[in-house]
Design a protein around this motif. Structure first.
Motif, PDB file in Angstrom:
ATOM      1  N   ARG A   1      -4.840  -9.844  -3.536  1.00 48.10           N
ATOM      2  CA  ARG A   1      -4.238  -9.422  -2.268  1.00 48.10           C
ATOM      3  C   ARG A   1      -3.562 -10.642  -1.660  1.00 48.10           C
ATOM      4  O   ARG A   1      -4.175 -11.691  -1.522  1.00 48.10           O
TER       5      ARG A   1
ATOM      6  N   LEU B   1     -10.445  -5.369  -6.086  1.00 50.08           N
ATOM      7  CA  LEU B   1     -10.498  -6.741  -5.569  1.00 50.08           C
ATOM      8  C   LEU B   1     -11.857  -7.362  -5.856  1.00 50.08           C
ATOM      9  O   LEU B   1     -11.946  -8.502  -6.318  1.00 50.08           O
TER      10      LEU B   1
ATOM     11  N   VAL C   1       1.373  -7.125   3.337  1.00 53.11           N
ATOM     12  CA  VAL C   1       0.344  -7.409   2.338  1.00 53.11           C
ATOM     13  C   VAL C   1       0.792  -6.796   1.020  1.00 53.11           C
ATOM     14  O   VAL C   1       1.189  -5.632   0.970  1.00 53.11           O
TER      15      VAL C   1
ATOM     16  N   ARG D   1       0.822  -1.222   0.000  1.00 53.69           N
ATOM     17  CA  ARG D   1       0.000   0.000   0.000  1.00 53.69           C
ATOM     18  C   ARG D   1       0.851   1.266   0.000  1.00 53.69           C
ATOM     19  O   ARG D   1       0.594   2.192  -0.755  1.00 53.69           O
TER      20      ARG D   1
ATOM     21  N   TYR E   1      -0.266  -6.245  -3.175  1.00 52.23           N
ATOM     22  CA  TYR E   1      -1.332  -6.239  -4.176  1.00 52.23           C
ATOM     23  C   TYR E   1      -0.688  -6.420  -5.536  1.00 52.23           C
ATOM     24  O   TYR E   1       0.394  -5.886  -5.801  1.00 52.23           O
TER      25      TYR E   1
END
Length: 124
Positions: A71, A64, A81, A41, A83
């Motif tokens: 993710r 998503l 995390v 992020r 993406y």
């Protein structure tokens, strides 16, 4: 005529579903930002100028939900995390969005000139 023909442009028309992706200003921007590969992020926020954290969260959730990104959580401390584009997202970015980008390069100036001329006429 089947529902997939979309001659009536009904709510569940495939064409409308796809064009809705471009109704949200940040959706295409985030997709293009993910083109080079997975990002966190904070990396996305840094790469995309002017996007707030709230808008980025909304955009990621929408992408998503549409199956355009994936993710991935990593079992690390602290948690991480990433993406990334899904197969569907990659096909959109590498296909129609790439062609739209080519069109913008070729015709962008004419488009901006027409908009400027129109705003000058309206100001009179």
């Amino acid at each position: 005529m089947t529902n997939h023909d979309c001659y009536d442009l009904v709510a569940d028309c495939h064409l409308r579903a796809v064009t809705d992706l471009f109704a949200h200003t940040w959706d295409p921007v985030v997709l293009v930002a993910l083109r080079p590969g997975p990002s966190r992020r904070r990396e996305l926020r840094a790469a995309i100028g002017g996007i707030s954290d709230k808008v980025l969260t909304e955009t990621l959730n929408r992408l998503l939900a549409n199956g355009l990104i994936e993710r991935r959580s990593h079992a690390e401390a602290p948690p991480r995390v990433d993406y990334s584009l899904s197969e569907l997202g990659t096909s959109l970015v590498e296909g129609p969005m790439r062609e739209l980008g080519r069109w913008a390069v070729e015709h962008g100036e004419a488009l901006l000139d027409a908009q400027e001329a129109s705003s000058q006429l309206q100001a009179r």
